[in-house]
Design an enzyme around this catalytic site. Sequence first.
Site, PDB file in Angstrom:
ATOM      1  N   HIS A 138      43.808 -52.253 -38.433  1.00  0.00           N
ATOM      2  CA  HIS A 138      44.403 -51.614 -39.614  1.00  0.00           C
ATOM      3  C   HIS A 138      44.698 -50.144 -39.300  1.00  0.00           C
ATOM      4  CE1 HIS A 138      45.383 -51.057 -43.795  1.00  0.00           C
ATOM      5  NE2 HIS A 138      44.684 -49.933 -43.751  1.00  0.00           N
TER       6      HIS A 138
ATOM      7  N   VAL B  84      40.905 -57.976 -48.915  1.00  0.00           N
ATOM      8  CA  VAL B  84      42.007 -57.366 -48.168  1.00  0.00           C
ATOM      9  C   VAL B  84      41.446 -56.193 -47.359  1.00  0.00           C
ATOM     10  CG1 VAL B  84      44.203 -56.134 -48.369  1.00  0.00           C
ATOM     11  CG2 VAL B  84      43.713 -58.061 -49.883  1.00  0.00           C
ATOM     12  N   ASP B  85      41.436 -56.332 -46.034  1.00  0.00           N
ATOM     13  CA  ASP B  85      40.971 -55.274 -45.126  1.00  0.00           C
ATOM     14  C   ASP B  85      39.548 -54.834 -45.448  1.00  0.00           C
ATOM     15  OD1 ASP B  85      43.495 -55.312 -43.876  1.00  0.00           O
ATOM     16  OD2 ASP B  85      44.303 -53.895 -45.336  1.00  0.00           O
TER      17      ASP B  85
END
Length: 201
Positions: free
Chosen positions: A108, A143-144
């Site tokens: 990321h 999410v992430d």
Amino acid sequence: MTRVAILISGTGTNMATILNKVNKGDLPCDVAFVASDNPNAGGLHYAESIGVKTVVLPYKAQSREDAEEFLHELCISEHIEWIVLAGFMKILSSKFVRRWENKIVNIHPALLPSFPGTNGIKDAWDYGVKITGVTIHLVDHGVDSGIILAQKAVPIENQDTLESLTVKIHETEHLLYWKTLKKLFEGSYSFCERRSIDGCN
Ligand code: GRF
């Protein structure tokens, strides 16, 4: 040797760095295939050009569930041990993540938990932070939000623009991902607790 699948959606510069490190013998693993939801992903052509098997996942013609089932069966038949996301833009369902728990790793372009989602570089830039960076993490149901394996900070200087910051983030990604994967495949991380036992910085 560790059997790996790489999933991409676009340019695939992280994928290319990983494949080059594998070819040089710096990252000991077998990349069984590179797969993409996007048939036009530039990275597919690069992988093919150096003799790596490529696969287009049927996200366009079929449902996400069917595309994930296809991917799951492919990973089983190819004896995959790690799924490496490198700019893969589809959210994997909880069912898929459960089947491959602690076996999916992602990169990321921000220092998580800050700026999750698809625009990590721009979101950090727009917020005005003075330090952003890169995170390598396991994929969980959020999410992430999975366990962080490694992070590297990238300072934002006065003279930076969004474009120059983007270049710096990508350069940092290309240095950090393969090194973290090497440690991961060597078994240097323990996932019994949220905090990993070892960092990669
Ligand atoms: C990278 O910035 C990665 O952090 C994010 O998607 C981008 C993919 O870039 N998840 P590339 O396709 O590897 O060039």
